[in-house]
Write a protein that holds these residues in place. Structure first.
Motif, mmCIF file in Angstrom:
data_model
loop_
_atom_site.group_PDB
_atom_site.id
_atom_site.type_symbol
_atom_site.label_atom_id
_atom_site.label_comp_id
_atom_site.label_asym_id
_atom_site.label_seq_id
_atom_site.Cartn_x
_atom_site.Cartn_y
_atom_site.Cartn_z
ATOM 1 N N ASP A 51 1.405 3.001 -3.579
ATOM 2 C CA ASP A 51 1.022 4.322 -3.061
ATOM 3 C C ASP A 51 -0.393 4.675 -3.501
ATOM 4 N N LYS A 52 -0.705 4.392 -4.766
ATOM 5 C CA LYS A 52 -2.039 4.681 -5.303
ATOM 6 C C LYS A 52 -3.083 3.804 -4.618
ATOM 7 N N GLU A 53 -2.761 2.528 -4.437
ATOM 8 C CA GLU A 53 -3.689 1.629 -3.755
ATOM 9 C C GLU A 53 -3.984 2.126 -2.339
ATOM 10 N N LYS A 54 -2.926 2.540 -1.619
ATOM 11 C CA LYS A 54 -3.118 3.074 -0.264
ATOM 12 C C LYS A 54 -4.002 4.312 -0.285
ATOM 13 N N SER A 55 -3.741 5.205 -1.244
ATOM 14 C CA SER A 55 -4.517 6.452 -1.304
ATOM 15 C C SER A 55 -5.991 6.199 -1.605
ATOM 16 N N LEU A 56 -6.282 5.072 -2.257
ATOM 17 C CA LEU A 56 -7.667 4.709 -2.569
ATOM 18 C C LEU A 56 -8.295 3.824 -1.491
ATOM 19 N N GLY A 57 -7.523 3.550 -0.434
ATOM 20 C CA GLY A 57 -8.032 2.708 0.643
ATOM 21 C C GLY A 57 -8.096 1.233 0.291
ATOM 22 N N LEU A 58 -7.344 0.831 -0.716
ATOM 23 C CA LEU A 58 -7.314 -0.570 -1.154
ATOM 24 C C LEU A 58 -6.168 -1.309 -0.478
ATOM 25 N N PRO A 59 -6.262 -2.630 -0.400
ATOM 26 C CA PRO A 59 -5.112 -3.392 0.101
ATOM 27 C C PRO A 59 -3.944 -3.237 -0.869
ATOM 28 N N VAL A 60 -2.757 -3.153 -0.321
ATOM 29 C CA VAL A 60 -1.567 -2.978 -1.158
ATOM 30 C C VAL A 60 -1.127 -4.336 -1.704
ATOM 31 N N SER A 61 -0.921 -4.394 -3.011
ATOM 32 C CA SER A 61 -0.496 -5.626 -3.682
ATOM 33 C C SER A 61 0.884 -6.068 -3.194
ATOM 34 N N PRO A 62 1.154 -7.385 -3.278
ATOM 35 C CA PRO A 62 2.480 -7.879 -2.884
ATOM 36 C C PRO A 62 3.595 -7.155 -3.651
ATOM 37 N N LEU A 63 4.670 -6.878 -2.970
ATOM 38 C CA LEU A 63 5.867 -6.208 -3.489
ATOM 39 C C LEU A 63 5.634 -4.734 -3.847
ATOM 40 N N CYS A 64 4.464 -4.204 -3.513
ATOM 41 C CA CYS A 64 4.150 -2.820 -3.880
ATOM 42 C C CYS A 64 4.153 -1.866 -2.689
ATOM 43 N N ASP A 65 4.485 -2.358 -1.507
ATOM 44 C CA ASP A 65 4.493 -1.520 -0.311
ATOM 45 C C ASP A 65 5.908 -1.035 -0.036
ATOM 46 N N ARG A 66 6.122 0.255 -0.226
ATOM 47 C CA ARG A 66 7.473 0.782 -0.045
ATOM 48 C C ARG A 66 7.915 0.764 1.407
ATOM 49 N N ASN A 67 6.984 0.519 2.327
ATOM 50 C CA ASN A 67 7.326 0.452 3.751
ATOM 51 C C ASN A 67 7.564 -0.976 4.226
ATOM 52 N N SER A 68 7.522 -1.936 3.314
ATOM 53 C CA SER A 68 7.737 -3.335 3.700
ATOM 54 C C SER A 68 9.220 -3.584 3.937
ATOM 55 N N LYS A 69 9.495 -4.714 4.524
ATOM 56 C CA LYS A 69 10.879 -5.087 4.826
ATOM 57 C C LYS A 69 11.551 -5.840 3.669
ATOM 58 N N THR A 70 10.819 -6.070 2.589
ATOM 59 C CA THR A 70 11.374 -6.804 1.449
ATOM 60 C C THR A 70 12.440 -5.968 0.758
ATOM 61 N N SER A 71 13.619 -6.537 0.603
ATOM 62 C CA SER A 71 14.717 -5.824 -0.060
ATOM 63 C C SER A 71 14.680 -6.088 -1.561
ATOM 64 N N LEU A 72 15.379 -5.255 -2.291
ATOM 65 C CA LEU A 72 15.490 -5.459 -3.741
ATOM 66 C C LEU A 72 16.113 -6.826 -4.022
ATOM 67 N N ALA A 73 17.133 -7.190 -3.252
ATOM 68 C CA ALA A 73 17.794 -8.485 -3.464
ATOM 69 C C ALA A 73 16.815 -9.638 -3.262
#
Length: 97
Positions: free
Chosen positions: A42-64
């Motif tokens: 969220d912080k990376e997005k707010s700063l206009g930076l690329p979002v690090s892997p596993l840090c995008d809450r809108n991604s399709k990656t599940s916890l499992a």
């Protein structure tokens, strides 16, 4: 040197040690870590930076899925390596080769 590398590996193992705990403890810690990653994204997005892997809450990656990768590619190899190092240490202490 080897001692320094081993010390760093032990510190990393302590950092990720929740993976070796009973499931309910590991799951609790995993949820906290995922939320920490999302806050970073969220912080990376707010700063206009690329979002690090596993840090995008809108991604399709599940916890499992993320935990499977975490356990398979980070935890297991590190714990196996440390167990092997300890076995070698014990053999050396017992006068083995």
């Amino acid at each position: 040197d080897d001692v320094g590398l081993l010390a760093r590996a032990c510190l990393k193992a302590a950092d990720i040690g929740h993976a070796a705990k009973p499931w309910d403890v590991h799951y609790k810690y995993s949820l906290c870590v995922v939320e920490e990653f999302f806050a970073q994204g969220d912080k990376e997005k707010s700063l206009g930076l690329p979002v690090s892997p596993l840090c995008d809450r809108n991604s399709k990656t599940s916890l499992a899925e993320s935990q499977r990768a975490f356990l398979t590619f980070l935890c297991r190899p590190l714990f196996v390596t440390l167990a092997t190092a300890d076995k070698l240490r014990l053999e050396k202490a017992e006068g083995g080769t």
